[in-house]
Write a protein that holds these residues in place. Structure first.
Motif, PDB file in Angstrom:
ATOM      1  N   ASN A   1      -1.639   5.029  12.883  1.00  0.00           N
ATOM      2  CA  ASN A   1      -0.720   6.278  12.315  1.00  0.00           C
ATOM      3  C   ASN A   1      -0.415   7.380  13.517  1.00  0.00           C
ATOM      4  O   ASN A   1      -0.043   8.287  13.273  1.00  0.00           O
ATOM      5  CB  ASN A   1      -1.227   6.850  11.202  1.00  0.00           C
ATOM      6  CG  ASN A   1      -1.179   5.997  10.102  1.00  0.00           C
ATOM      7  OD1 ASN A   1      -0.160   4.970   9.804  1.00  0.00           O
ATOM      8  ND2 ASN A   1      -2.332   6.065   9.083  1.00  0.00           N
TER       9      ASN A   1
ATOM     10  N   ARG B   1      10.049  -7.918   0.479  1.00  0.00           N
ATOM     11  CA  ARG B   1       9.000  -8.001  -0.301  1.00  0.00           C
ATOM     12  C   ARG B   1       8.535  -9.502  -0.045  1.00  0.00           C
ATOM     13  O   ARG B   1       7.187  -9.741   0.413  1.00  0.00           O
ATOM     14  CB  ARG B   1       8.764  -7.522  -1.539  1.00  0.00           C
ATOM     15  CG  ARG B   1       8.715  -6.019  -1.590  1.00  0.00           C
ATOM     16  CD  ARG B   1       7.701  -5.339  -1.008  1.00  0.00           C
ATOM     17  NE  ARG B   1       7.588  -3.836  -1.411  1.00  0.00           N
ATOM     18  CZ  ARG B   1       6.807  -2.839  -1.001  1.00  0.00           C
ATOM     19  NH1 ARG B   1       5.693  -3.200  -0.280  1.00  0.00           N
ATOM     20  NH2 ARG B   1       7.001  -1.584  -1.347  1.00  0.00           N
TER      21      ARG B   1
ATOM     22  N   GLN C   1       7.511 -10.099   3.603  1.00  0.00           N
ATOM     23  CA  GLN C   1       6.281  -9.379   3.941  1.00  0.00           C
ATOM     24  C   GLN C   1       5.006 -10.233   3.364  1.00  0.00           C
ATOM     25  O   GLN C   1       4.215 -10.452   4.194  1.00  0.00           O
ATOM     26  CB  GLN C   1       6.183  -8.104   3.222  1.00  0.00           C
ATOM     27  CG  GLN C   1       4.757  -7.547   3.271  1.00  0.00           C
ATOM     28  CD  GLN C   1       4.599  -6.637   2.396  1.00  0.00           C
ATOM     29  OE1 GLN C   1       5.317  -6.072   1.671  1.00  0.00           O
ATOM     30  NE2 GLN C   1       3.420  -5.628   2.517  1.00  0.00           N
TER      31      GLN C   1
ATOM     32  N   HIS D   1       2.020  -9.595   6.224  1.00  0.00           N
ATOM     33  CA  HIS D   1       1.946  -8.235   6.764  1.00  0.00           C
ATOM     34  C   HIS D   1       1.378  -7.341   5.799  1.00  0.00           C
ATOM     35  O   HIS D   1       1.509  -7.457   4.469  1.00  0.00           O
ATOM     36  CB  HIS D   1       3.218  -7.642   7.009  1.00  0.00           C
ATOM     37  CG  HIS D   1       4.048  -8.185   8.306  1.00  0.00           C
ATOM     38  ND1 HIS D   1       5.213  -8.434   8.527  1.00  0.00           N
ATOM     39  CD2 HIS D   1       3.262  -8.785   9.276  1.00  0.00           C
ATOM     40  CE1 HIS D   1       5.773  -8.771   9.645  1.00  0.00           C
ATOM     41  NE2 HIS D   1       4.567  -9.218  10.180  1.00  0.00           N
ATOM     42  N   ALA D   2       0.451  -6.796   5.901  1.00  0.00           N
ATOM     43  CA  ALA D   2      -0.476  -5.701   5.168  1.00  0.00           C
ATOM     44  C   ALA D   2       0.366  -4.519   4.924  1.00  0.00           C
ATOM     45  O   ALA D   2       0.444  -4.003   3.523  1.00  0.00           O
ATOM     46  CB  ALA D   2      -1.786  -5.169   5.814  1.00  0.00           C
ATOM     47  N   ASP D   3       1.186  -3.996   5.667  1.00  0.00           N
ATOM     48  CA  ASP D   3       2.323  -2.968   5.280  1.00  0.00           C
ATOM     49  C   ASP D   3       3.459  -3.151   5.461  1.00  0.00           C
ATOM     50  O   ASP D   3       4.076  -4.239   6.659  1.00  0.00           O
ATOM     51  CB  ASP D   3       1.866  -1.842   6.624  1.00  0.00           C
ATOM     52  CG  ASP D   3       2.541  -0.490   6.207  1.00  0.00           C
ATOM     53  OD1 ASP D   3       3.358  -0.600   5.402  1.00  0.00           O
ATOM     54  OD2 ASP D   3       1.963   0.736   6.576  1.00  0.00           O
ATOM     55  N   ILE D   4       4.351  -3.025   4.558  1.00  0.00           N
ATOM     56  CA  ILE D   4       5.897  -3.339   4.633  1.00  0.00           C
ATOM     57  C   ILE D   4       6.611  -2.876   5.717  1.00  0.00           C
ATOM     58  O   ILE D   4       7.617  -3.313   6.258  1.00  0.00           O
ATOM     59  CB  ILE D   4       6.558  -3.263   3.296  1.00  0.00           C
ATOM     60  CG1 ILE D   4       7.770  -3.981   3.373  1.00  0.00           C
ATOM     61  CG2 ILE D   4       6.754  -1.767   3.149  1.00  0.00           C
ATOM     62  CD1 ILE D   4       8.632  -3.958   1.989  1.00  0.00           C
ATOM     63  N   THR D   5       6.183  -1.635   6.580  1.00  0.00           N
ATOM     64  CA  THR D   5       6.783  -1.119   7.317  1.00  0.00           C
ATOM     65  C   THR D   5       6.665  -1.913   8.789  1.00  0.00           C
ATOM     66  O   THR D   5       7.601  -2.111   9.660  1.00  0.00           O
ATOM     67  CB  THR D   5       6.161   0.075   7.772  1.00  0.00           C
ATOM     68  OG1 THR D   5       4.877  -0.103   8.288  1.00  0.00           O
ATOM     69  CG2 THR D   5       6.318   1.211   6.714  1.00  0.00           C
ATOM     70  N   THR D   6       5.723  -2.753   8.799  1.00  0.00           N
ATOM     71  CA  THR D   6       5.673  -3.853   9.793  1.00  0.00           C
ATOM     72  C   THR D   6       6.982  -4.865   9.679  1.00  0.00           C
ATOM     73  O   THR D   6       7.608  -5.236  10.725  1.00  0.00           O
ATOM     74  CB  THR D   6       4.454  -4.781   9.649  1.00  0.00           C
ATOM     75  OG1 THR D   6       3.437  -3.809   9.907  1.00  0.00           O
ATOM     76  CG2 THR D   6       4.347  -5.371  11.269  1.00  0.00           C
TER      77      THR D   6
END
Length: 295
Positions: free
Chosen positions: A97, A259, A262, A267-272
């Motif tokens: 972050n 989703r 993802q 990917h752990a985070d969808i922002t990736t």
């Protein structure tokens, strides 16, 4: 720390396929960071924490480094810290972050669907190596697996009848990925008349083997990708991960759910995962500008 930096630079060359000049740049930045760590009595990579990183970035700014330079150092540290987390040297990512002061990250390079077709047509399936390469490249494009995940596959991790693969991703998290008919057919053909010819040890469980009967390495896979890209006349810079990026982009271009993508990519985070939406928007803009009469 020196040992892990060397391992990391090798990872950049083999797994990411980065240019030599880029790797040299990372090496210089990490050498400077290592000197800072030694000054702070931190000699082990496991001692890197958020305060250490923040103090280092603050010192760069105090020394008059430009935002672009600080951003470059941050990029080197971010990928290095993620590497240390993956290697279980660090329990958590001290760079998580942290926003970069410089320009946004470059979007990953992808191949067009026509370029993918040309690439996948190159292996000559009449010989053992070509059949292996065909099955391997088809499976990677069919699933979007990471190179490390693809090469870690054992024979029993693929369900050839129902069409899926059990993949162990980062953090040893298992995920199930569908495998299309084309990739599945070439995999079965490879097992029937390819793999058995190069298996030195019948107890070997690795799915993809080199010609000595051992599990194929990242270096070996990278050479294979470069060879076929050259034969296909693809002028773009291509890396082992290009097939993964192309898989994701082509799914989104054809209406896949973000989703679901993802989950398939692990990917752990969808922002990736969302970085691929930027690529598809760029493609839509190109189509619009080309075909709309008032564009």
């Amino acid at each position: 720390m020196e040992i892990y930096i060397r391992h990391f630079l090798n990872f950049l060359a083999v797994e990411r396929g980065l240019a030599q000049n880029t790797i040299i740049s990372y090496a210089l930045d990490l050498k400077q960071f290592k000197s800072f760590c030694v000054q702070r009595q931190v000699k082990d990579a496991g001692g890197i924490d958020r305060n250490l990183v923040l103090n280092y970035l603050l010192e760069l700014k105090k020394n008059g480094r430009s935002p672009a330079t600080v951003s470059r150092h941050m990029a080197a540290l971010k990928i290095f810290c993620r590497f240390l987390v993956d290697e279980q040297v660090l329990g958590s990512d001290p760079m998580a972050n942290l926003e970069s002061p410089g320009p946004p990250k470059k979007l990953p390079g992808v191949l067009t669907q026509e370029e993918i077709e040309r690439l996948l047509e190159q292996p000559r399936v009449g010989n053992t190596a070509g059949l292996r390469d065909k099955a391997m490249l088809e499976l990677m494009y069919a699933t979007g697996m990471r190179v490390s995940e693809l090469l870690a596959l054992d024979v029993d991790q693929v369900d050839y009848e129902r069409g899926y693969v059990r993949c162990l991703g980062k953090g040893a998290k298992e995920r199930i990925i569908p495998v299309g008919t084309v990739a599945r057919n070439f995999l079965m053909e490879y097992l029937r008349r390819g793999r058995a010819k190069i298996t030195a040890n019948h107890k070997e469980q690795a799915l993809f083997l080199n010609m000595r009967g051992k599990r194929l390495t990242r270096q070996g896979f990278w050479k294979i990708v470069k060879k076929y890209a050259m034969e296909a006349g693809i002028a773009k810079t291509i890396t082992p991960h290009t097939l993964r990026h192309s898989f994701a982009t082509h799914l989104l271009e054809n209406g896949a759910d973000l989703r679901a993508l993802q989950e398939m990519l692990g990917h752990a985070d969808i922002t990736t995962t969302q970085i691929y939406t930027h690529l598809t928007r760029t493609k839509l803009r190109e189509i619009y500008n080309k075909h709309h009469p008032r564009a």
